[in-house]
Scaffold this active site. Sequence first.
Site: not given
Ligand code: GUN
Length: 296
Positions: A54, A98, A121
């Site tokens: 990311k 995350q 998100d």
């Molecule tokens: N863990 C797995 N997928 C995601 C996501 O799309 N966003 C976040 N913040 N954590 C994750």
Amino acid sequence: MYNMILIDGKATAQAIRNELKEKVQQLESSGKVPGLVTIIVGDNPASQLYVNMKSKACIEIGMKSKIERLDESITEEELLRLVERYNNDNDYHGILVQLPIPKHINEDKVIETISVLKDVDGFHPVSTGNLMIGKETFFPCTPYGIVELLKRYNIETKGKHVVVVGRSNIVGKPIANMMLQKKEHANSIVTVCHSAAEDLSQYTRQADILIAAIGRANFINADMVKDGVVVIDVGINRIDDADAPKGFRVVGDVDFENVSKKASHITPVPKGVGPMTIAMLLVNTYEAFTKIEKIS
Ligand code: GUN
């Protein structure tokens, strides 16, 4: 037999990233760029990998990126204070914590502490509620990526029967709500089914567009779909494979080899929905920036 079209998520994600890169370059004269802070707690290897991807994607298109790496032992209070600090930091327009986070920290509390304006998100209950009632909001990145793929491949959704298999807060529930919206690239008839069904195929066979987000390798087989179906495979499952360099291989929730023979369109795994998630995170961060900085 259909002339099956493979939906190339990798190429589509790259196209979106290129488009955003141009937009960000145009901002340079204003002296401000979109910024994303990613907070990771502990050392889960998959989470580390995602967070690095990311961040790299942000930097590649000229956005600002910061990773806050926190020790597993951090308290809930400390994490909440850090989120609040970024709520008030004008250099960062998106905040992503995350998941998963350690069990001693209340995940809901952390998500609720993120400013709704920076909720890239789309997990905040206010964002979720706005999605449900059709108000402008941040869409969670994976379902947003699915809608974007359907749109860019000119797949008709109006009046079509979308069957979602899976009811997670991250994919199943939001994609069902998005496809239900009375607007372009949605306006579908939506069924959500899940593991409690006695016979899932009863539902999946009715799908014009099947969205598989179950988390079980190769679960959807050819008998479970009708001819001409559009298949969106959200699964990322590791299966043992002695012939693979790492001893495993990544497959989706759909038995691609057999289902693809009946499909009009299908996403592969990998290089299908997966790469779209990061692309849409960048889109959301750009959108957060334009709203916060009042740029049209
Ligand atoms: N863990 C797995 N997928 C995601 C996501 O799309 N966003 C976040 N913040 N954590 C994750």
